[in-house]
Design a protein around this motif. Structure first.
Motif, PDB file in Angstrom:
ATOM      1  N   LYS A   2       0.852  -1.183   0.000  1.00  0.00           N
ATOM      2  CA  LYS A   2       0.000   0.000   0.000  1.00  0.00           C
ATOM      3  C   LYS A   2       0.887   1.232   0.000  1.00  0.00           C
ATOM      4  CE  LYS A   2      -3.772   2.531   0.689  1.00  0.00           C
ATOM      5  NZ  LYS A   2      -4.840   2.642  -0.344  1.00  0.00           N
ATOM      6  N   VAL A   3       0.670   2.104  -0.972  1.00  0.00           N
ATOM      7  CA  VAL A   3       1.366   3.382  -1.008  1.00  0.00           C
ATOM      8  C   VAL A   3       0.323   4.470  -0.767  1.00  0.00           C
ATOM      9  CG1 VAL A   3       2.776   4.964  -2.351  1.00  0.00           C
ATOM     10  CG2 VAL A   3       3.066   2.482  -2.649  1.00  0.00           C
ATOM     11  N   THR A   4       0.611   5.351   0.171  1.00  0.00           N
ATOM     12  CA  THR A   4      -0.331   6.409   0.489  1.00  0.00           C
ATOM     13  C   THR A   4       0.419   7.720   0.694  1.00  0.00           C
ATOM     14  OG1 THR A   4      -2.226   7.001   1.886  1.00  0.00           O
ATOM     15  CG2 THR A   4      -0.288   6.120   2.991  1.00  0.00           C
ATOM     16  N   GLU A   5      -0.308   8.796   0.585  1.00  0.00           N
ATOM     17  CA  GLU A   5       0.306  10.108   0.787  1.00  0.00           C
ATOM     18  C   GLU A   5       0.248  10.499   2.259  1.00  0.00           C
ATOM     19  OE1 GLU A   5      -0.687  12.135  -3.557  1.00  0.00           O
ATOM     20  OE2 GLU A   5      -1.757  12.774  -1.762  1.00  0.00           O
ATOM     21  N   LYS A   6       1.226  11.218   2.675  1.00  0.00           N
ATOM     22  CA  LYS A   6       1.277  11.730   4.048  1.00  0.00           C
ATOM     23  C   LYS A   6      -0.019  12.449   4.373  1.00  0.00           C
ATOM     24  CE  LYS A   6       4.150  14.869   6.847  1.00  0.00           C
ATOM     25  NZ  LYS A   6       3.156  15.921   7.070  1.00  0.00           N
ATOM     26  N   GLY A   7      -0.558  12.117   5.550  1.00  0.00           N
ATOM     27  CA  GLY A   7      -1.795  12.746   5.996  1.00  0.00           C
ATOM     28  C   GLY A   7      -3.046  11.955   5.681  1.00  0.00           C
ATOM     29  N   LYS A   8      -2.933  10.948   4.833  1.00  0.00           N
ATOM     30  CA  LYS A   8      -4.100  10.154   4.462  1.00  0.00           C
ATOM     31  C   LYS A   8      -4.394   9.077   5.517  1.00  0.00           C
ATOM     32  CE  LYS A   8      -4.814  11.937   0.326  1.00  0.00           C
ATOM     33  NZ  LYS A   8      -6.040  12.699  -0.017  1.00  0.00           N
ATOM     34  N   TYR A   9      -5.600   8.512   5.396  1.00  0.00           N
ATOM     35  CA  TYR A   9      -6.068   7.438   6.274  1.00  0.00           C
ATOM     36  C   TYR A   9      -5.925   6.105   5.538  1.00  0.00           C
ATOM     37  CZ  TYR A   9      -9.720   4.528   8.476  1.00  0.00           C
ATOM     38  OH  TYR A   9     -10.421   3.511   9.065  1.00  0.00           O
ATOM     39  N   VAL A  10      -5.466   5.069   6.249  1.00  0.00           N
ATOM     40  CA  VAL A  10      -5.343   3.750   5.636  1.00  0.00           C
ATOM     41  C   VAL A  10      -5.931   2.677   6.547  1.00  0.00           C
ATOM     42  CG1 VAL A  10      -3.304   4.318   4.270  1.00  0.00           C
ATOM     43  CG2 VAL A  10      -3.021   3.329   6.554  1.00  0.00           C
ATOM     44  N   GLU A  11      -6.387   1.601   5.912  1.00  0.00           N
ATOM     45  CA  GLU A  11      -6.876   0.436   6.629  1.00  0.00           C
ATOM     46  C   GLU A  11      -6.140  -0.793   6.109  1.00  0.00           C
ATOM     47  OE1 GLU A  11     -11.521   1.624   7.679  1.00  0.00           O
ATOM     48  OE2 GLU A  11     -11.080  -0.026   6.302  1.00  0.00           O
ATOM     49  N   LEU A  12      -5.669  -1.602   7.030  1.00  0.00           N
ATOM     50  CA  LEU A  12      -4.988  -2.843   6.690  1.00  0.00           C
ATOM     51  C   LEU A  12      -5.816  -3.995   7.266  1.00  0.00           C
ATOM     52  CD1 LEU A  12      -1.358  -1.780   7.698  1.00  0.00           C
ATOM     53  CD2 LEU A  12      -2.586  -1.294   5.573  1.00  0.00           C
ATOM     54  N   ARG A  13      -6.008  -5.029   6.451  1.00  0.00           N
ATOM     55  CA  ARG A  13      -6.918  -6.108   6.832  1.00  0.00           C
ATOM     56  C   ARG A  13      -6.164  -7.397   7.120  1.00  0.00           C
ATOM     57  NH1 ARG A  13     -12.508  -7.918   5.189  1.00  0.00           N
ATOM     58  NH2 ARG A  13     -12.435 -10.180   5.073  1.00  0.00           N
ATOM     59  N   CYS A  14      -6.657  -8.134   8.106  1.00  0.00           N
ATOM     60  CA  CYS A  14      -6.088  -9.431   8.453  1.00  0.00           C
ATOM     61  C   CYS A  14      -7.205 -10.458   8.591  1.00  0.00           C
ATOM     62  CB  CYS A  14      -5.309  -9.353   9.755  1.00  0.00           C
ATOM     63  SG  CYS A  14      -4.727 -10.964  10.363  1.00  0.00           S
ATOM     64  N   ASP A  15      -7.093 -11.556   7.828  1.00  0.00           N
ATOM     65  CA  ASP A  15      -8.003 -12.696   7.941  1.00  0.00           C
ATOM     66  C   ASP A  15      -7.263 -13.833   8.642  1.00  0.00           C
ATOM     67  OD1 ASP A  15      -9.446 -11.522   5.212  1.00  0.00           O
ATOM     68  OD2 ASP A  15     -10.746 -12.740   6.470  1.00  0.00           O
ATOM     69  N   PRO A  16      -7.588 -14.129   9.884  1.00  0.00           N
ATOM     70  CA  PRO A  16      -6.843 -15.167  10.599  1.00  0.00           C
ATOM     71  C   PRO A  16      -7.260 -16.564  10.146  1.00  0.00           C
ATOM     72  CG  PRO A  16      -8.667 -14.420  11.938  1.00  0.00           C
ATOM     73  CD  PRO A  16      -8.674 -13.562  10.692  1.00  0.00           C
ATOM     74  N   GLN A  32       1.751 -12.783   5.508  1.00  0.00           N
ATOM     75  CA  GLN A  32       2.879 -12.266   4.733  1.00  0.00           C
ATOM     76  C   GLN A  32       3.012 -10.759   4.848  1.00  0.00           C
ATOM     77  OE1 GLN A  32       2.282 -14.011   0.817  1.00  0.00           O
ATOM     78  NE2 GLN A  32       3.661 -15.682   1.357  1.00  0.00           N
ATOM     79  N   GLY A  33       2.150 -10.162   5.625  1.00  0.00           N
ATOM     80  CA  GLY A  33       2.317  -8.758   5.918  1.00  0.00           C
ATOM     81  C   GLY A  33       1.809  -7.821   4.832  1.00  0.00           C
ATOM     82  N   THR A  34       1.613  -6.578   5.237  1.00  0.00           N
ATOM     83  CA  THR A  34       1.310  -5.481   4.311  1.00  0.00           C
ATOM     84  C   THR A  34       2.457  -4.496   4.408  1.00  0.00           C
ATOM     85  OG1 THR A  34      -1.101  -5.649   4.501  1.00  0.00           O
ATOM     86  CG2 THR A  34      -0.185  -3.512   3.819  1.00  0.00           C
ATOM     87  N   ARG A  35       3.083  -4.231   3.262  1.00  0.00           N
ATOM     88  CA  ARG A  35       4.133  -3.209   3.243  1.00  0.00           C
ATOM     89  C   ARG A  35       3.478  -1.864   2.995  1.00  0.00           C
ATOM     90  NH1 ARG A  35       9.435  -3.239   2.841  1.00  0.00           N
ATOM     91  NH2 ARG A  35       9.518  -5.417   2.173  1.00  0.00           N
ATOM     92  N   LEU A  36       3.529  -0.989   3.983  1.00  0.00           N
ATOM     93  CA  LEU A  36       2.956   0.352   3.872  1.00  0.00           C
ATOM     94  C   LEU A  36       4.066   1.351   3.593  1.00  0.00           C
ATOM     95  CD1 LEU A  36       0.550   2.340   4.199  1.00  0.00           C
ATOM     96  CD2 LEU A  36       1.175   2.502   6.623  1.00  0.00           C
ATOM     97  N   THR A  37       3.883   2.125   2.547  1.00  0.00           N
ATOM     98  CA  THR A  37       4.827   3.189   2.216  1.00  0.00           C
ATOM     99  C   THR A  37       4.078   4.511   2.215  1.00  0.00           C
ATOM    100  OG1 THR A  37       6.106   1.682   0.827  1.00  0.00           O
ATOM    101  CG2 THR A  37       6.500   4.039   0.541  1.00  0.00           C
ATOM    102  N   VAL A  38       4.541   5.442   3.038  1.00  0.00           N
ATOM    103  CA  VAL A  38       3.931   6.761   3.116  1.00  0.00           C
ATOM    104  C   VAL A  38       4.864   7.746   2.416  1.00  0.00           C
ATOM    105  CG1 VAL A  38       3.016   8.554   4.623  1.00  0.00           C
ATOM    106  CG2 VAL A  38       2.859   6.144   5.302  1.00  0.00           C
ATOM    107  N   VAL A  39       4.350   8.387   1.368  1.00  0.00           N
ATOM    108  CA  VAL A  39       5.194   9.296   0.572  1.00  0.00           C
ATOM    109  C   VAL A  39       4.784  10.758   0.792  1.00  0.00           C
ATOM    110  CG1 VAL A  39       5.653   7.548  -1.150  1.00  0.00           C
ATOM    111  CG2 VAL A  39       3.697   9.079  -1.451  1.00  0.00           C
TER     112      VAL A  39
END
Lengths: 114, 118
Positions: free
Chosen positions: A11-25, A107-114
């Protein structure tokens, strides 16, 4: 499911934005954990759910971070007003019980905030 | 506070040879659990081996074994007959006892990147 599933993978998002990351166990696993792994570091504990409730949220870095697990299965990690320092891999794990049972990681979510 | 230290950022081993990864930890607890996890490029953490602190016998899982020195707070991982598929990041982790057993609220070290040379 066969394993712990995390979406999105990246997930790439801009600084200041809202993000949601999901996990299905894994189906039937009552305990669910979120970890954050910054570059070059080991994972750091964020929060742990037993069923629907957050049993331990001592690792959440500040009030911009929040997680829910409303039905005791899928969990969502929510980050408000993202900052560049939030860039990391967010790992989810689940286990059958809170103790004495192995945790299985996604396997994780790689979050990048630009 | 509990801490886990891995002092070897990178290690290299020849295929079929043996390599030892080091880990030290600090805790005031008497009952706890130690783990080694493998993280390949897929990012998924995979449990390699675990050790209960109350057990004096070192844990073994096929080609993987540990040298647990409780007094020295040392927990090293030995990989025998190294294979190309062993190449990955390896993390040492600690958790105190709770609920009568190990929880999965883990404290990780910074990892050791293992390369396996053919």
């Amino acid at each position: 499911g066969a394993g712990v599933s995390q979406t999105p993978s990246n997930k790439v998002t801009e600084k200041g934005k809202y993000v949601e990351l999901r996990c299905d166990p894994i189906s039937g696993h009552t305990a669910l954990y979120w970890y954050r792994q910054s570059l070059g570091q080991g994972p750091e504990f964020l929060i742990y759910f037993q069923g629907t409730g957050a049993a331990d949220d001592s690792g959440l870095p500040n009030d911009r971070f929040f997680a829910v697990r409303p039905e005791g299965s899928v969990s969502t990690l929510k980050i408000q007003r993202t900052e560049r320092g939030d860039s990391a891999v967010y790992l989810c794990a689940s286990s059958l019980t809170p103790a004495r049972s192995q945790a299985f990681f996604g396997q994780g979510t790689r979050l990048t905030v630009v | 506070a509990q801490t886990v230290t891995q002092s070897q950022p990178e290690m290299s081993v020849q295929e079929a040879e043996t390599v030892t990864l080091s880990c030290t930890y600090d805790t005031s607890e008497s009952d706890y659990y130690l783990f080694w996890y493998k993280q390949p490029p897929s990012r998924q953490m995979i449990l390699v081996i675990r050790q209960e602190a109350y057990k004096q016998q070192n844990a073994t899982e096929n080609r993987f074994s540990v040298n647990f020195q409780k007094a020295a707070k040392s927990f090293s991982l030995k990989i025998s007959d190294s294979q190309l598929g062993d190449a990955a990041m390896y993390f040492c982790a600690y958790t105190p006892e709770d609920y009568g057993g190990a929880t999965n609220k883990l404290i990780f070290g910074t990892g050791t990147l293992l390369a396996v040379q053919p």
